[in-house]
Motif scaffolding. Sequence first.
Motif, PDB file in Angstrom:
ATOM      1  N   ALA A  68       2.292 -15.144  38.449  1.00  0.00           N
ATOM      2  CA  ALA A  68       1.115 -15.886  38.191  1.00  0.00           C
ATOM      3  C   ALA A  68       0.380 -15.470  36.903  1.00  0.00           C
ATOM      4  O   ALA A  68      -0.181 -16.299  36.398  1.00  0.00           O
ATOM      5  CB  ALA A  68       0.550 -16.418  39.241  1.00  0.00           C
ATOM      6  N   LYS A  69       0.150 -14.289  37.209  1.00  0.00           N
ATOM      7  CA  LYS A  69      -0.838 -13.526  35.986  1.00  0.00           C
ATOM      8  C   LYS A  69      -0.221 -12.902  34.991  1.00  0.00           C
ATOM      9  O   LYS A  69      -0.922 -12.292  34.168  1.00  0.00           O
ATOM     10  CB  LYS A  69      -1.920 -12.531  36.731  1.00  0.00           C
ATOM     11  N   ASN A  70       1.286 -12.920  35.200  1.00  0.00           N
ATOM     12  CA  ASN A  70       1.888 -12.093  33.867  1.00  0.00           C
ATOM     13  C   ASN A  70       1.472 -10.523  33.735  1.00  0.00           C
ATOM     14  O   ASN A  70       1.277 -10.122  32.713  1.00  0.00           O
ATOM     15  CB  ASN A  70       1.892 -12.903  32.758  1.00  0.00           C
ATOM     16  N   THR A  71       1.465 -10.077  35.075  1.00  0.00           N
ATOM     17  CA  THR A  71       0.910  -8.619  35.064  1.00  0.00           C
ATOM     18  C   THR A  71       1.578  -7.776  36.203  1.00  0.00           C
ATOM     19  O   THR A  71       1.910  -8.246  37.084  1.00  0.00           O
ATOM     20  CB  THR A  71      -0.534  -8.615  35.512  1.00  0.00           C
ATOM     21  N   VAL A  72       1.899  -6.500  35.481  1.00  0.00           N
ATOM     22  CA  VAL A  72       2.486  -5.604  36.581  1.00  0.00           C
ATOM     23  C   VAL A  72       1.549  -4.512  36.719  1.00  0.00           C
ATOM     24  O   VAL A  72       0.605  -4.275  35.745  1.00  0.00           O
ATOM     25  CB  VAL A  72       3.733  -4.930  35.858  1.00  0.00           C
ATOM     26  N   TYR A  73       1.414  -3.880  38.047  1.00  0.00           N
ATOM     27  CA  TYR A  73       0.387  -2.958  38.334  1.00  0.00           C
ATOM     28  C   TYR A  73       1.051  -1.684  38.888  1.00  0.00           C
ATOM     29  O   TYR A  73       2.143  -1.595  39.293  1.00  0.00           O
ATOM     30  CB  TYR A  73      -0.605  -3.228  39.507  1.00  0.00           C
ATOM     31  N   LEU A  74       0.277  -0.434  38.540  1.00  0.00           N
ATOM     32  CA  LEU A  74       0.747   0.795  38.994  1.00  0.00           C
ATOM     33  C   LEU A  74      -0.629   1.214  40.004  1.00  0.00           C
ATOM     34  O   LEU A  74      -1.343   1.620  39.308  1.00  0.00           O
ATOM     35  CB  LEU A  74       1.277   1.698  37.930  1.00  0.00           C
ATOM     36  N   GLN A  75      -0.464   1.157  41.220  1.00  0.00           N
ATOM     37  CA  GLN A  75      -1.557   1.705  42.156  1.00  0.00           C
ATOM     38  C   GLN A  75      -1.211   3.206  42.354  1.00  0.00           C
ATOM     39  O   GLN A  75      -0.204   3.622  42.913  1.00  0.00           O
ATOM     40  CB  GLN A  75      -1.616   1.135  43.426  1.00  0.00           C
ATOM     41  N   MET A  76      -2.119   4.090  41.938  1.00  0.00           N
ATOM     42  CA  MET A  76      -1.902   5.563  41.860  1.00  0.00           C
ATOM     43  C   MET A  76      -2.923   6.179  42.929  1.00  0.00           C
ATOM     44  O   MET A  76      -4.111   6.002  42.721  1.00  0.00           O
ATOM     45  CB  MET A  76      -2.233   6.084  40.643  1.00  0.00           C
ATOM     46  N   ASN A  77      -2.619   6.723  43.999  1.00  0.00           N
ATOM     47  CA  ASN A  77      -3.448   7.293  44.963  1.00  0.00           C
ATOM     48  C   ASN A  77      -2.950   8.835  44.983  1.00  0.00           C
ATOM     49  O   ASN A  77      -2.081   9.225  44.637  1.00  0.00           O
ATOM     50  CB  ASN A  77      -3.242   6.790  46.284  1.00  0.00           C
ATOM     51  N   SER A  78      -3.976   9.589  45.685  1.00  0.00           N
ATOM     52  CA  SER A  78      -3.724  11.015  45.897  1.00  0.00           C
ATOM     53  C   SER A  78      -3.327  11.622  44.570  1.00  0.00           C
ATOM     54  O   SER A  78      -2.391  12.337  44.645  1.00  0.00           O
ATOM     55  CB  SER A  78      -2.574  11.387  46.993  1.00  0.00           C
ATOM     56  N   LEU A  79      -3.999  11.382  43.633  1.00  0.00           N
ATOM     57  CA  LEU A  79      -3.465  11.786  42.115  1.00  0.00           C
ATOM     58  C   LEU A  79      -3.850  13.623  42.061  1.00  0.00           C
ATOM     59  O   LEU A  79      -4.631  14.158  42.793  1.00  0.00           O
ATOM     60  CB  LEU A  79      -4.385  11.283  41.193  1.00  0.00           C
ATOM     61  N   LYS A  80      -2.634  13.914  41.245  1.00  0.00           N
ATOM     62  CA  LYS A  80      -2.564  15.550  41.077  1.00  0.00           C
ATOM     63  C   LYS A  80      -2.804  15.739  39.637  1.00  0.00           C
ATOM     64  O   LYS A  80      -2.357  15.045  38.706  1.00  0.00           O
ATOM     65  CB  LYS A  80      -1.307  15.903  41.545  1.00  0.00           C
ATOM     66  N   PRO A  81      -3.361  16.724  39.350  1.00  0.00           N
ATOM     67  CA  PRO A  81      -3.306  17.373  37.757  1.00  0.00           C
ATOM     68  C   PRO A  81      -2.038  17.132  37.118  1.00  0.00           C
ATOM     69  O   PRO A  81      -2.165  16.938  35.836  1.00  0.00           O
ATOM     70  CB  PRO A  81      -3.661  18.789  37.994  1.00  0.00           C
ATOM     71  N   GLU A  82      -0.995  17.306  37.934  1.00  0.00           N
ATOM     72  CA  GLU A  82       0.355  17.229  37.258  1.00  0.00           C
ATOM     73  C   GLU A  82       0.722  15.696  36.809  1.00  0.00           C
ATOM     74  O   GLU A  82       1.737  15.453  36.338  1.00  0.00           O
ATOM     75  CB  GLU A  82       1.609  17.759  37.706  1.00  0.00           C
ATOM     76  N   ASP A  83      -0.147  14.943  37.429  1.00  0.00           N
ATOM     77  CA  ASP A  83       0.127  13.236  37.088  1.00  0.00           C
ATOM     78  C   ASP A  83      -0.758  13.114  35.640  1.00  0.00           C
ATOM     79  O   ASP A  83      -0.354  11.949  35.221  1.00  0.00           O
ATOM     80  CB  ASP A  83      -0.579  12.604  38.122  1.00  0.00           C
ATOM     81  N   THR A  84      -1.217  13.886  35.060  1.00  0.00           N
ATOM     82  CA  THR A  84      -1.967  13.774  33.669  1.00  0.00           C
ATOM     83  C   THR A  84      -0.748  13.575  32.722  1.00  0.00           C
ATOM     84  O   THR A  84       0.102  14.288  32.545  1.00  0.00           O
ATOM     85  CB  THR A  84      -2.503  14.997  33.255  1.00  0.00           C
ATOM     86  N   ALA A  85      -0.852  12.131  32.032  1.00  0.00           N
ATOM     87  CA  ALA A  85       0.010  11.793  30.975  1.00  0.00           C
ATOM     88  C   ALA A  85      -0.480  10.445  30.320  1.00  0.00           C
ATOM     89  O   ALA A  85      -1.333   9.995  31.069  1.00  0.00           O
ATOM     90  CB  ALA A  85       1.310  11.592  31.673  1.00  0.00           C
ATOM     91  N   VAL A  86       0.232  10.064  29.467  1.00  0.00           N
ATOM     92  CA  VAL A  86      -0.044   8.895  29.060  1.00  0.00           C
ATOM     93  C   VAL A  86       1.007   7.869  29.520  1.00  0.00           C
ATOM     94  O   VAL A  86       2.303   8.417  29.752  1.00  0.00           O
ATOM     95  CB  VAL A  86       0.354   8.781  27.193  1.00  0.00           C
ATOM     96  N   TYR A  87       0.512   6.879  30.369  1.00  0.00           N
ATOM     97  CA  TYR A  87       1.505   6.117  31.064  1.00  0.00           C
ATOM     98  C   TYR A  87       1.827   4.721  30.246  1.00  0.00           C
ATOM     99  O   TYR A  87       1.029   3.981  29.694  1.00  0.00           O
ATOM    100  CB  TYR A  87       0.877   5.508  32.236  1.00  0.00           C
ATOM    101  N   TYR A  88       3.103   4.434  30.243  1.00  0.00           N
ATOM    102  CA  TYR A  88       3.568   3.283  29.561  1.00  0.00           C
ATOM    103  C   TYR A  88       4.247   2.270  30.430  1.00  0.00           C
ATOM    104  O   TYR A  88       4.855   2.458  31.452  1.00  0.00           O
ATOM    105  CB  TYR A  88       4.792   3.665  28.473  1.00  0.00           C
ATOM    106  N   CYS A  89       3.760   0.921  30.133  1.00  0.00           N
ATOM    107  CA  CYS A  89       4.716  -0.152  30.811  1.00  0.00           C
ATOM    108  C   CYS A  89       5.817  -0.810  29.849  1.00  0.00           C
ATOM    109  O   CYS A  89       5.888  -0.362  28.695  1.00  0.00           O
ATOM    110  CB  CYS A  89       3.847  -1.226  31.203  1.00  0.00           C
ATOM    111  N   ALA A  90       6.818  -1.175  30.652  1.00  0.00           N
ATOM    112  CA  ALA A  90       7.884  -1.546  29.696  1.00  0.00           C
ATOM    113  C   ALA A  90       8.643  -2.849  30.281  1.00  0.00           C
ATOM    114  O   ALA A  90       8.581  -2.827  31.570  1.00  0.00           O
ATOM    115  CB  ALA A  90       8.894  -0.394  29.440  1.00  0.00           C
ATOM    116  N   ALA A  91       9.283  -3.530  29.458  1.00  0.00           N
ATOM    117  CA  ALA A  91       9.964  -4.720  30.085  1.00  0.00           C
ATOM    118  C   ALA A  91      11.515  -4.639  29.841  1.00  0.00           C
ATOM    119  O   ALA A  91      11.812  -4.381  28.488  1.00  0.00           O
ATOM    120  CB  ALA A  91       9.162  -6.006  29.562  1.00  0.00           C
TER     121      ALA A  91
END
Length: 123
Positions: free
Chosen positions: A74-97
């Motif tokens: 309904a909102k034309n939106t996708v989400y990514l909930q990220m918990n317990s983040l670690k230093p190795e999660d450091t990056a540029v995050y991209y969404c794609a269709a």
Amino acid sequence: VQLQASGGGLVQAGGSLRLSCAVSGGTFSSYSMGWFRQAPGKEREFVAAINWSGGSTYHANSVKGRFTISRDNAKNTVYLQMNSLKPEDTAVYYCAASTVIGIVTSRYQYNSWGRGTLVTVSS
């Protein structure tokens, strides 16, 4: 179709962030969606995918149990909930269709990409 990712930032290890990706110019509910990330000097890697309805999801082993992909058609939106983040999660995050039906994990099967949002996790 245009994709605009947001929600990145600087967070301490163990913290949380929620990324959003707003999609315009197409029929959002017809797309399979995915999140990828790319760290400096590394290949772009798959993070999570969701089918058109949100009824099926798949997460990479490296984020399973910590990240959750979801969508709101309904909102034309996708989400990514990220918990317990670690230093190795450091990056540029991209969404794609993708117009491929189902769960799509290969970046080569995605037709449209957003610009990316930077996530930095400090130790």
